[in-house]
Design an enzyme around this catalytic site. Structure first.
Site, short mmCIF file in Angstrom:
data_model
loop_
_atom_site.label_atom_id
_atom_site.label_comp_id
_atom_site.label_asym_id
_atom_site.label_seq_id
_atom_site.Cartn_x
_atom_site.Cartn_y
_atom_site.Cartn_z
CG ASN A 73 -0.27 -0.32 2.49
OD1 ASN A 73 0.34 -1.38 2.64
ND2 ASN A 73 -0.33 0.59 3.45
CD GLN A 75 -3.76 -0.21 -1.28
OE1 GLN A 75 -3.97 0.31 -2.37
NE2 GLN A 75 -4.10 0.39 -0.15
CB CYS A 109 6.04 16.03 11.48
SG CYS A 109 7.21 16.13 10.15
N1 PLP Z 1 -4.44 -4.04 4.05
C1 PLP Z 1 -3.94 -3.15 3.20
C2 PLP Z 1 -2.81 -3.53 2.30
C3 PLP Z 1 -4.47 -1.85 3.15
O1 PLP Z 1 -3.95 -0.96 2.30
C4 PLP Z 1 -5.54 -1.53 4.03
C5 PLP Z 1 -6.09 -0.16 4.05
O2 PLP Z 1 -5.46 0.79 3.67
C6 PLP Z 1 -6.04 -2.52 4.88
C7 PLP Z 1 -5.47 -3.77 4.87
C8 PLP Z 1 -7.20 -2.24 5.80
O3 PLP Z 1 -8.40 -2.19 5.05
P1 PLP Z 1 -9.73 -1.50 5.64
O4 PLP Z 1 -9.53 -0.04 5.54
O5 PLP Z 1 -10.82 -1.98 4.76
O6 PLP Z 1 -9.90 -1.98 7.03
#
Ligand code: PLP
Length: 394
Positions: A161, A189, A335
């Site tokens: 992500n 993702q 930050c």
């Molecule tokens: N796993 C990954 C790789 C993600 O990017 C995200 C959210 O950004 C999640 C899990 C969590 O997903 P959710 O927001 O549906 O709980």
């Protein structure tokens, strides 16, 4: 009359943070509306009137399964990616505790996986966090080396992500195929963005979240290969074949199915459009900022996903400058009053601290166009030149 206490007038002019969330697809919204308004019955009720509600749920399941080459009974609705990850990991750990207590994951997973694994370490499990290479790839050798006789689960993400790298999951899963170890992939993702076939990936469990592919928020699913033994995460009623208790969000399941079907139908066209925007952005930055560094694997990464590091600047300051211009992106370091917290992903790929501090993530979506890529690149170059002038480097 319901009033919002937050200011909803602050408009985004260019939204380029689709890895954080995506807008709801109009067709998904339209499919959800009648279900929300009229189909209020509980799908678990015994009277014949609730048959239609059950039908909506099962059609959504069929559509989602078809997009992944899975069976409908292998799709379980959850509240999103976080729940799917928690369920996959805790559910396998619980079901296989008498076989072993060793789990393998990577250092670049989302916190939904990392913190779930950390929770298990406090409950007698041993977790190996594999280190990726500098592009965020997990090697077969490292995985092989980490395997132990008591390994019960491997959880490795399909696409990262932050830096967008796509892992070679089928080749990693092939290592353990005949061993009886369960393989989970966090595909939050990736689903709706790259082609996914659970048979070809050769995995046992896969997590997805609707709001990442233009579906509604608060719904996702966990794919569980038929025959895989898993404990349920929530105790309660008999919904989802007795594995996920709680009255189903039928409208959201319908919206998710419509959004996924739409994304999968347009996958190639959208990916091509996103790659063009990306190319424009990357070449404009490369041409004007010689020291710019693009993170992740440039050959195998999510379409439209860019992680850019600029030495000598603050990614967070750049985010705020772009924010003032109506452009929404995200950073790789946050930050607080005392320090700069660098993301665990950038640390794991050994990105030098100066570059990590100057890292931003741009993730284009199908609503963006090439002009957006030009505008964002030129605003970044403007800011970069200003910082260089002020620091006497320009
Ligand atoms: N796993 C990954 C790789 C993600 O990017 C995200 C959210 O950004 C999640 C899990 C969590 O997903 P959710 O927001 O549906 O709980």
């Amino acid at each position: 009359m319901y009033t919002f206490s937050v200011n909803m007038t602050n408009k985004v002019v260019i939204y380029a943070d689709h890895a954080a969330t995506t807008p709801l697809l109009q067709e998904a919204f339209e499919a959800m509306l009648p279900v929300l308004k009229e189909v209020y019955l509980n799908p678990s009720s015994s009277y014949s009137f609730s048959r239609g509600v059950k039908q909506h749920l099962s059609e959504a399941r069929v559509q989602i399964a078809a997009c992944l080459n899975a069976l409908p009974e292998e799709i379980f609705f959850t509240s999103g990616g976080t729940e799917s990850d928690n369920w996959a990991i805790k559910g396998i750990a619980d079901a296989r505790a008498s076989t072993g207590k060793h789990i393998i994951t990577s250092a670049i997973e989302h916190h939904a996986v990392l913190n779930t694994c950390k929770y298990l370490t406090r409950h007698g499990y041993d977790v190996t966090f594999l280190k990726p290479d500098e592009k965020g790839r997990i090697s077969r050798e490292r995985l092989l080396h980490a395997l132990r006789p008591d390994t019960i689960l491997i959880s490795l993400m399909l696409a990262n992500n932050e830096i967008g790298t796509i892992e070679d999951i089928s080749s990693l899963a092939a290592i353990i195929r005949s061993s009886g170890i369960a393989f989970h992939t966090d595909a939050v993702q990736a689903v709706g963005h790259i082609p996914i076939d659970v048979q070809m990936l050769d995995i046992d469990l896969l997590s997805a979240s609707a709001h990442k592919f233009n579906g509604p928020k608060g719904i996702g699913f966990l794919y569980i290969r038929k025959g895989v033994q898993i404990a349920s995460l929530m105790d309660g009623g008999q919904q989802e074949a007795g594995f996920r208790a709680g009255t189903e969000n039928v409208a959201a399941a319908v919206g998710m199915a419509v959004a996924l079907k739409n994304s999968c139908a347009k996958l190639d066209n959208v990916a091509e459009k996103l790659r063009k925007m990306e190319l424009i952005f990357r070449s404009e930055i490369r041409e004007k900022i010689a020291t710019a560094v693009f993170n992740g694997d440039e050959c195998f990464h999510l379409p439209g996903h860019i992680s850019l590091s600029l030495p000598g600047i603050s990614g967070e300051a750049l985010l705020h400058i772009l924010d003032l211009k109506g452009i929404a992106i995200s950073t790789g370091a946050a930050c607080n009053s005392q320090s700069v917290e660098i993301s665990h992903v950038l640390k794991a790929i050994d990105l030098p601290t100066e570059l990590a501090k100057g890292t931003i993530r741009i993730s284009f979506g199908s609503n963006n166009n090439e002009e957006d890529a030009h505008i964002i690149a030129s605003e970044i170059v403007k800011y970069w030149r200003k910082v260089c002038q002020l620091s006497g480097k320009g």
